[in-house]
Design a protein around this motif. Structure first.
Motif: not given
Length: 222
Positions: A1-19
């Motif tokens: 993943v790119e060096a995003h902040g936590q809210p963006v990262l968790e939102r992207q992962l959440g779309e796939h049921g991951l964290t």
């Protein structure tokens, strides 16, 4: 993943049921690259508590060699791991732009409890018992009476232990019961000297209040 902040990262992962299951105190104001560069620690109490527990490979821009990337390996015992040199480097070796990190399914079950102790020392004894129990709580945070009062989690008369468990199956509630039993054993041993413990059921709200207060303090310092 790119060096995003936590809210963006968790939102992207959440779309796939991951964290990624990594929540440093400054997660709204920081990035993945910053966590790696500072070897950050998260709020979870046991198992995967630091960023190096989930980093598998790092990519950085260095002043001497341009783009540099460590090999992506699940684990290695062959000497020094190159990406570990960047962990905690504080930006002195390069700017971290990408990383391979380990993710996991989002927990489906959560249970939490707040336990008030008459003294911080008694609370610390409970934390020691929980740490040695093998239960691996997600949250096991002891807050002294002054901080509890300042954050609104208490009235300043008692220390507060925030205890929480989470899992992808239904074991969270069972683990919380076992953790409560460990605390009650301490109460039986120490009750005559320190007084009876008072259990509360809104540990999640109390932890959220503590963390929110600290975030507001961080924003003011910015």
């Amino acid at each position: 993943v790119e060096a995003h902040g936590q809210p963006v990262l968790e939102r992207q992962l959440g779309e796939h049921g991951l964290t990624m299951r990594f929540y440093p105190q400054s997660f709204e104001l920081s990035t993945l690259g910053g966590w790696i560069a500072t070897r950050a620690g998260g709020h979870f109490a046991t198992v995967w508590t630091h960023i190096d527990d989930v980093v598998e490979s790092v990519r950085a821009i260095t002043p001497a060699h341009g783009v540099w990337q460590s090999r992506r390996l699940p684990g290695s015992g062959a000497g020094v791991s190159p990406d570990r040199m960047l962990l905690g480097s504080e930006g002195t070796l390069g700017v971290i732009t990408q990383a391979w990190v380990r993710v996991q399914p989002r927990p489906a079950h959560r249970s939490s409890r707040g336990v008030r102790f008459p003294t911080f020392t008694t609370g610390a004894q409970a934390v020691r018992q929980l740490s040695q129990s093998g239960l691996h709580p997600a949250n096991c945070r002891l807050i002294d009476p002054v901080e509890a009062r300042l954050t609104g989690a208490g009235d300043g008369s008692a220390a507060l232990l925030v205890l929480g468990f989470e899992s992808t199956d239904d074991g969270a509630a069972r683990a919380l019961d076992q953790g409560g039993a460990a605390v009650r054993r301490l109460e039986a041993q120490d009750g005559q000297r320190s007084g009876r413990l008072v259990y509360t059921s809104n540990a999640a709200d109390e932890l959220h209040r503590v963390v929110s207060q600290r975030r507001r303090t961080l924003r003011k310092k910015k």
